[in-house]
Design an enzyme around this catalytic site. Sequence first.
Site, short mmCIF file in Angstrom:
data_model
loop_
_atom_site.label_atom_id
_atom_site.label_comp_id
_atom_site.label_asym_id
_atom_site.label_seq_id
_atom_site.Cartn_x
_atom_site.Cartn_y
_atom_site.Cartn_z
N HIS A 155 0.92 -1.08 -0.32
CA HIS A 155 0.38 0.13 0.12
C HIS A 155 0.99 1.27 0.49
O HIS A 155 0.10 2.21 -0.21
CB HIS A 155 -1.34 0.14 1.05
CG HIS A 155 -2.03 0.63 0.99
ND1 HIS A 155 -2.19 1.63 0.38
CD2 HIS A 155 -3.55 0.40 1.52
CE1 HIS A 155 -3.63 2.43 0.38
NE2 HIS A 155 -4.13 2.09 0.89
N ASP A 356 -9.70 -3.99 -18.91
CA ASP A 356 -10.10 -4.26 -19.66
C ASP A 356 -8.66 -5.14 -20.64
O ASP A 356 -8.02 -4.47 -21.18
CB ASP A 356 -11.46 -4.13 -20.40
CG ASP A 356 -12.42 -4.85 -21.53
OD1 ASP A 356 -11.22 -5.89 -22.38
OD2 ASP A 356 -12.44 -4.43 -22.10
#
Length: 412
Positions: A155, A356
């Site tokens: 993170h 995608d």
Amino acid sequence: MSFAVTRTSRSFVAPCEETPRGSLGLSFIDREPVFRYVVRSLHVFRHGREPARVIREALSKALVKYYPFAGRFADDPDGGGEVRVACTGEGVWFVEAKTDCSLEDVKHLGPPLVIPEDALLPMPSPELNPLDVLLMMQVTEFVGGGFVVGLIFVHTIADGIGLAQFLNAVAEIARGLPNPTVEPAWSREVIPNPPKLPPGGPPVFPSFKLLDATVDLSADHINHVKAQYLELTGQRCSTFDVGQSRTRAINLDPGVDVHVCFFANTRHLLRQVLPPEGGYYGNCIYPITATASSGRIASAELIDVISIIRDAKARLPDEFAKWAAGDFKDDPYELSFTYSSLFVTDWTRLGLLDVDYGWGKPLHVIPFAYLDIMAIGIIGAPPAPQKGTRVMTHCVEKEHMQAFLEEMKGFA
């Protein structure tokens, strides 16, 4: 039935072109200890053609622009004691794997998981410290063309929005674009750098025995609550049913304060210093806490609970400005981990559901942002084409689980 996952290739994927070398400083927020941990997630896709090869090649190209991801965390060479990113070009740890089943065989990895998540997440080499490698990825190909991208990232290098920006860049290149549509911006130096507080004692972490639970909330229920809130207040709201359900289930003394904590995006508050075209992918989030007595939350109408959370959100600009100016007595990023606190994070607004690689967006994303020291609820989405919200929790101990599930059923 048990299904086998076989890892067929393990290696580092480096940038395909020469990239800058040297050391990059992290922002004040990046360096907060609360972000020095790994976040794990699975991204499930219905179909792909040689997805491991395609993603690997696209990753190598994307790392030319996002070259810090190919580096390593290192201590400040000048002895300042701060962690920096050494831009070494060593690369992202990348694993290719195959299974002996289709996604349909494992119910598209719906809960409970038929295949353990560890089999679908990248396993580092023994000599690697997972906290030094910024990003690791595993692409597992299923019989019939489905595939799963397993991610582990630290993170410290990026928040959820920043990670999604990077993955969308990889996906754009996989679809044939020569360059990502969003130009990445490091810009860590423009993030506020307030004076440090004197170091306190070592943190004390609780020892909870929290259990996992997943509950789907129907689109009809969510729309009804939002419409009711809009009608009563003239304002729109988000979904935080889990907070009230948990408060009722753990049944604390009515006078004990309970807290719902969440990190809010602050990019809009830094428009004057961040690149106007966007592209900043570092941690740019601030903790907000909504507090009320257990008795008030347990007996309130859900509309009232939503108002408490909205009021906390409304304080964000003022609280963030005071923090940036050094006007604070306690570090807001030093979170308090108690059983009366629930941490909520919304994974539907990050951009991960838009990734995608050329064969469609993910059916769903499964986060494992769990630490045993904190009670957490993650707001996600059920597998497409289902509508509604999926709430993934790691927030109650065994003695409270049944009551929690019964409360959540009332919202489903």
